[in-house]
Scaffold this motif. Structure first.
Motif, PDB file in Angstrom:
ATOM      1  N   HIS A   1      36.044   9.667   2.817  1.00 18.87           N
ATOM      2  CA  HIS A   1      37.294   9.296   2.867  1.00 18.87           C
ATOM      3  C   HIS A   1      37.702  10.453   1.759  1.00 18.87           C
ATOM      4  O   HIS A   1      38.265  10.237   0.693  1.00 18.87           O
TER       5      HIS A   1
ATOM      6  N   GLN B   1      39.373   7.371  -5.398  1.00 18.00           N
ATOM      7  CA  GLN B   1      40.746   7.027  -5.717  1.00 18.00           C
ATOM      8  C   GLN B   1      40.570   5.771  -6.768  1.00 18.00           C
ATOM      9  O   GLN B   1      41.570   5.353  -7.624  1.00 18.00           O
TER      10      GLN B   1
ATOM     11  N   ASN C   1      37.728   8.634   7.262  1.00 15.76           N
ATOM     12  CA  ASN C   1      39.145   8.009   7.257  1.00 15.76           C
ATOM     13  C   ASN C   1      40.120   9.027   7.528  1.00 15.76           C
ATOM     14  O   ASN C   1      40.022  10.161   6.924  1.00 15.76           O
ATOM     15  N   GLU C   2      40.842   8.489   8.394  1.00 17.67           N
ATOM     16  CA  GLU C   2      42.074   9.605   8.705  1.00 17.67           C
ATOM     17  C   GLU C   2      41.907  11.030   8.823  1.00 17.67           C
ATOM     18  O   GLU C   2      42.259  11.756   8.094  1.00 17.67           O
TER      19      GLU C   2
ATOM     20  N   TYR D   1      51.715   2.600   8.156  1.00 15.48           N
ATOM     21  CA  TYR D   1      52.466   2.662   7.039  1.00 15.48           C
ATOM     22  C   TYR D   1      53.797   2.611   7.472  1.00 15.48           C
ATOM     23  O   TYR D   1      54.619   1.897   6.868  1.00 15.48           O
TER      24      TYR D   1
ATOM     25  N   GLU E   1      46.615   7.661  -6.328  1.00 14.17           N
ATOM     26  CA  GLU E   1      47.167   8.171  -4.801  1.00 14.17           C
ATOM     27  C   GLU E   1      47.659   9.365  -4.386  1.00 14.17           C
ATOM     28  O   GLU E   1      48.524  10.135  -4.292  1.00 14.17           O
ATOM     29  N   TRP E   2      46.273  10.082  -4.412  1.00 11.82           N
ATOM     30  CA  TRP E   2      46.201  11.417  -3.952  1.00 11.82           C
ATOM     31  C   TRP E   2      47.308  12.492  -4.716  1.00 11.82           C
ATOM     32  O   TRP E   2      47.450  12.536  -5.759  1.00 11.82           O
TER      33      TRP E   2
ATOM     34  N   TRP F   1      45.996  -2.427   2.196  1.00 16.14           N
ATOM     35  CA  TRP F   1      45.810  -1.351   0.996  1.00 16.14           C
ATOM     36  C   TRP F   1      46.734  -1.575  -0.178  1.00 16.14           C
ATOM     37  O   TRP F   1      47.885  -1.510   0.057  1.00 16.14           O
TER      38      TRP F   1
ATOM     39  N   GLU G   1      44.093  -0.399   6.997  1.00 17.95           N
ATOM     40  CA  GLU G   1      44.827   0.017   5.933  1.00 17.95           C
ATOM     41  C   GLU G   1      46.394  -0.448   6.365  1.00 17.95           C
ATOM     42  O   GLU G   1      46.719   0.038   7.392  1.00 17.95           O
TER      43      GLU G   1
HETATM   44  C1  FCB Z   1      46.334   6.484   3.517  1.00 16.28           C
HETATM   45  C2  FCB Z   1      44.962   6.764   2.575  1.00 16.28           C
HETATM   46  C3  FCB Z   1      44.731   5.902   1.501  1.00 16.28           C
HETATM   47  C4  FCB Z   1      45.817   5.661   0.876  1.00 16.28           C
HETATM   48  C5  FCB Z   1      46.991   5.266   1.576  1.00 16.28           C
HETATM   49  C6  FCB Z   1      48.162   4.784   0.931  1.00 16.28           C
HETATM   50  O1  FCB Z   1      46.779   7.862   4.096  1.00 16.28           O
HETATM   51  O2  FCB Z   1      43.935   6.707   3.648  1.00 16.28           O
HETATM   52  O3  FCB Z   1      43.685   6.474   0.819  1.00 16.28           O
HETATM   53  O4  FCB Z   1      46.255   6.621  -0.124  1.00 16.28           O
HETATM   54  O5  FCB Z   1      47.151   6.256   2.695  1.00 16.28           O
END
Ligand code: FCB
Length: 471
Positions: free
Chosen positions: A148, A48, A192-193, A321, A430-431, A423, A377
């Motif tokens: 990640h 990122q 990560n996730e 989030y 952002e992906w 975060w 995050e």
């Molecule tokens: C999470 C990701 C991070 C970022 C946030 C907004 O899912 O781990 O890289 O994109 O969302």
């Protein structure tokens, strides 16, 4: 100048230094956040922010491939340049230090540090060594995530996370990194996730590598968790002084009505988002309700895998989030029922701090062996503009304040939470949403790479400075 906020104090905007915003958002006197040992930091991830995708011997990752595929990422954006952090890392570290942030969570790009035959790439390793050594010199506590999402493309070409072999290659990579970087990392996170890697990557195709089959998602998840489990003892052996853990995103699902069907739908939502990952890690088994939601998707699990996956952790990283309001879909599952009139962010995500508190206190009841937690995050995107050298991201200040208050409430309810990483340090790739969605507390102008400290970063810096002064 070790972790010194003095730089910022001189440059605070009049609005913040005079106290209007700061007073409004300062935590109450009895907040646990004033405790000096509660770590406050910021997070980023390699793909990122780094850019320089063809430099220093870096190999392609699945995100290079995916983002170059038309229609996959908003506006056709890619991480080829991103925040150019690969070249600007020294200034970025200074910026982090000037804000008084105490912790930095970064990730290492697997395709930068070893080739397809497993041969280490010295140039890539040196980049992370320099960066981590500098952070250590500055007194920053470092959390390094090994994965990640930027899987080397050559591994995807052999099946990626659908191939059990990838888990063993990950353990080799963890071995290399922990031998090379031992002593410079305070805490290692394996993944990560994994929910995003497995579900968005292999279940619905919104992320790289873009496959869409629930059977793929559950098998990919199993291999991701196996990779984690294989890596932990390796990290322990090579770098005994550091903490070892994993980072999971968690989702709050609330029922749209009191009906039993909607209650069940909310339960299944949380099984799919949370228990799918946390049960194997903390109970050594997959939640059977997952296979009610997705019949016939049981992954292939070999003898001993669940023991490997559920080895004790030093910490659990939690990313939170938003919440999702759900109703029964009339069959086995749930459907989203977006609520009207609620506060949302640029992502369309509902601002719902209570969800963080409720999930954390719930986990404490469900998992008797819940490890110490770091919020790894939390943050929000807004359509931030620079005006007269400032970015008035007041919604973000309010968001951070309310989520930190939720963390304080969870701590007071008995959950062992040791720190919080917002975060993100700066706006970044952002992906699937490319550069349009801005999550940073520092604004990045992608045409010039100029960084502008937003009001939210000023607020965090002011709080940290005040906390330091009180200690
Ligand atoms: C999470 C990701 C991070 C970022 C946030 C907004 O899912 O781990 O890289 O994109 O969302």
């Amino acid at each position: 100048m070790a972790n010194d906020a003095s730089v910022v104090s001189d440059t605070l905007s009049p609005a913040v230094s005079k106290g209007s915003l700061a007073d409004l958002f300062t935590p109450p006197a009895d907040s646990t956040l004033w405790r000096k040992n509660f770590l406050l930091g910021a997070a980023t991830a390699s793909y990122q922010i780094e850019g320089a995708v063809n430099e220093g011997g870096r190999l392609p990752s699945i995100w290079d491939t995916f983002s170059a595929t038309p229609g996959k990422v908003l506006a056709g954006d890619t991480g080829a340049v991103a925040c150019d952090h690969y070249h600007r890392w020294e200034a970025d570290v200074e910026m982090l230090v000037s804000l008084g942030l105490e912790g930095y969570r970064l990730s290492i790009a697997w395709p930068r540090v070893m080739d397809a035959a497993g041969v280490p790439n010295r140039k890539g390793l040196d980049f992370y060594k320099r960066l981590l050594n500098r952070l250590k010199e500055k007194g920053i506590t470092t959390f390094a995530t090994l994965y990640h999402w930027d899987l080397p493309q050559h591994l995807e070409d052999r099946g990626g996370w659908l191939n059990r072999e990838t888990a063993y290659r990950f353990a080799d990579y963890a071995d290399l990194m922990s031998r090379e970087l031992a002593g410079t990392v305070d805490a290692w996170a394996t993944l990560n996730e994994p929910w995003c890697s497995a579900y968005l990557g292999y279940g619905n195709g919104h992320h790289a590598p873009g496959l869409a089959d629930h059977r793929f998602a559950t098998q990919a998840m199993h291999h991701l968790l196996l990779a984690h489990g294989l890596a932990v003892p390796v990290l322990r052996a090579n770098d005994p002084a550091s903490q070892k853990g994993i980072v999971a995103n968690i989702g709050r699902g609330t029922p749209n009505s009191d009906s039993a069907a909607d209650q069940r739908a909310a339960h299944l939502f949380e099984v799919q988002h949370n228990a799918w990952i946390l049960d194997p890690l903390l109970k050594g088994s997959y939640p059977q309700d997952l296979f009610e939601l997705w019949p016939g998707t049981e992954p292939l699990v070999l003898d001993g895998d669940m023991q490997t996956i559920s080895a004790p952790l030093d910490f659990l990283g939690i990313n939170y989030y938003f919440r999702t309001n759900v109703a029964s879909d009339g069959a086995h599952g749930f459907r989203d029922v977006p609520l009207e009139g609620v506060e949302r962010t640029q992502m369309g995500w509902e601002v719902y701090p209570d969800g963080l508190r409720d999930l954390l206190t719930g986990f404490k009841k469900t998992y008797h062996n819940l490890p110490p937690i770091y919020i790894t995050e939390n943050g929000m995107a807004s359509d931030d503009q620079v005006t007269d050298g400032h970015v008035e991201d007041t919604q973000r200040i309010s968001f951070l304040k309310r989520h930190l208050a939720a963390v304080d409430q969870a701590i007071k309810a008995g959950v062992d939470i040791r720190g919080y990483f917002l975060w993100s340090l700066m706006d970044n790739f952002e992906w699937a949403f490319g550069y349009e969605r801005r999550f940073g507390v520092v604004h990045v102008d992608y045409s010039t790479q100029k960084r502008t400290i937003k009001r939210s970063a000023e607020w965090v810096a002011k709080f940290l400075k005040e906390r330091k002064a009180r200690a």
